[in-house]
Design an enzyme around this catalytic site. Sequence first.
Site, PDB file in Angstrom:
ATOM      1  N   HIS A   1       8.073  -8.579  -2.891  1.00 59.46           N
ATOM      2  CA  HIS A   1       7.251  -7.495  -3.108  1.00 59.46           C
ATOM      3  C   HIS A   1       7.276  -6.925  -4.338  1.00 59.46           C
ATOM      4  O   HIS A   1       8.561  -6.767  -4.926  1.00 59.46           O
ATOM      5  CB  HIS A   1       7.848  -6.235  -2.156  1.00 59.46           C
ATOM      6  CG  HIS A   1       7.827  -6.396  -0.443  1.00 59.46           C
ATOM      7  ND1 HIS A   1       6.695  -5.944   0.128  1.00 59.46           N
ATOM      8  CD2 HIS A   1       8.639  -7.123   0.094  1.00 59.46           C
ATOM      9  CE1 HIS A   1       7.019  -6.351   1.422  1.00 59.46           C
ATOM     10  NE2 HIS A   1       8.345  -6.886   1.576  1.00 59.46           N
TER      11      HIS A   1
ATOM     12  N   HIS B   1       8.758 -13.899   0.530  1.00 61.05           N
ATOM     13  CA  HIS B   1       7.898 -13.071  -0.289  1.00 61.05           C
ATOM     14  C   HIS B   1       8.763 -12.062  -1.130  1.00 61.05           C
ATOM     15  O   HIS B   1       9.745 -11.745  -0.642  1.00 61.05           O
ATOM     16  CB  HIS B   1       6.755 -12.496   0.705  1.00 61.05           C
ATOM     17  CG  HIS B   1       7.677 -11.680   1.590  1.00 61.05           C
ATOM     18  ND1 HIS B   1       7.722 -12.225   2.795  1.00 61.05           N
ATOM     19  CD2 HIS B   1       7.469 -10.420   1.707  1.00 61.05           C
ATOM     20  CE1 HIS B   1       8.174 -11.222   3.833  1.00 61.05           C
ATOM     21  NE2 HIS B   1       8.040 -10.063   3.251  1.00 61.05           N
TER      22      HIS B   1
HETATM   23  P1  5GP Z   1       8.540  -7.775   5.038  1.00 59.61           P
HETATM   24  O1  5GP Z   1       8.625  -6.704   6.141  1.00 59.61           O
HETATM   25  O2  5GP Z   1       8.727  -9.078   5.702  1.00 59.61           O
HETATM   26  O3  5GP Z   1       9.393  -7.651   3.699  1.00 59.61           O
HETATM   27  O4  5GP Z   1       7.056  -7.650   4.429  1.00 59.61           O
HETATM   28  C1  5GP Z   1       6.020  -8.153   4.945  1.00 59.61           C
HETATM   29  C2  5GP Z   1       4.656  -7.658   4.344  1.00 59.61           C
HETATM   30  O5  5GP Z   1       3.824  -8.394   4.929  1.00 59.61           O
HETATM   31  C3  5GP Z   1       4.649  -6.170   4.901  1.00 59.61           C
HETATM   32  O6  5GP Z   1       4.630  -5.481   3.909  1.00 59.61           O
HETATM   33  C4  5GP Z   1       3.135  -6.015   5.539  1.00 59.61           C
HETATM   34  O7  5GP Z   1       2.322  -4.970   5.142  1.00 59.61           O
HETATM   35  C5  5GP Z   1       2.434  -7.120   4.781  1.00 59.61           C
HETATM   36  N1  5GP Z   1       1.465  -7.911   5.591  1.00 59.61           N
HETATM   37  C6  5GP Z   1       1.726  -8.182   7.276  1.00 59.61           C
HETATM   38  N2  5GP Z   1       0.605  -8.964   7.481  1.00 59.61           N
HETATM   39  C7  5GP Z   1      -0.252  -9.244   6.298  1.00 59.61           C
HETATM   40  C8  5GP Z   1      -1.631  -9.814   6.184  1.00 59.61           C
HETATM   41  O8  5GP Z   1      -2.098 -10.251   7.211  1.00 59.61           O
HETATM   42  N3  5GP Z   1      -2.125  -9.541   4.907  1.00 59.61           N
HETATM   43  C9  5GP Z   1      -1.361  -9.043   3.787  1.00 59.61           C
HETATM   44  N4  5GP Z   1      -2.121  -8.971   2.776  1.00 59.61           N
HETATM   45  N5  5GP Z   1      -0.240  -8.654   4.073  1.00 59.61           N
HETATM   46  C10 5GP Z   1       0.424  -8.542   5.310  1.00 59.61           C
END
Ligand code: 5GP
Length: 110
Positions: free
Chosen positions: A98, A96
């Site tokens: 951001h 993903h």
């Molecule tokens: P990472 O830490 O892997 O870069 O980002 C994962 C992101 O996914 C985090 O910013 C977190 O807030 C988001 N996230 C986690 N669970 C969910 C969810 O169920 N729905 C949405 N829309 N975002 C999520």
Amino acid sequence: MENCLFCKIVEKTIPAQVIFEDDDTLAFRDINPVAPVHILLVPKKHLENILGLDAALAQAMHASLKKITEQEKLAQGFRVVANTGEHGGQTVYHLHWHILSGRHMGWPPG
Ligand code: 5GP
Ligand code: ZN
């Protein structure tokens, strides 16, 4: 992929606030935003991280990024982050990007 949160969002078995969708990608609002605009852009195909992107999908992600920044009126600026692996702070292992905006982001990120 089974037991992947973002695959479930792509399949729409878990709800999300979707803001953009095409054949290859989906974008939705982060559930825990760290900026006034916090969008997650994912490939529909399950890839663990950015290193799995091939040229065609990288192009699709980039095309979606451009459309989203236009749609969401982010001309003032934005930041794209792809947290990768443990030290990168990745918590969901489905690639993903951001897309962060709506305030000055500051540097270094900490
Ligand atoms: P990472 O830490 O892997 O870069 O980002 C994962 C992101 O996914 C985090 O910013 C977190 O807030 C988001 N996230 C986690 N669970 C969910 C969810 O169920 N729905 C949405 N829309 N975002 C999520
Ligand atoms: Zn997945």
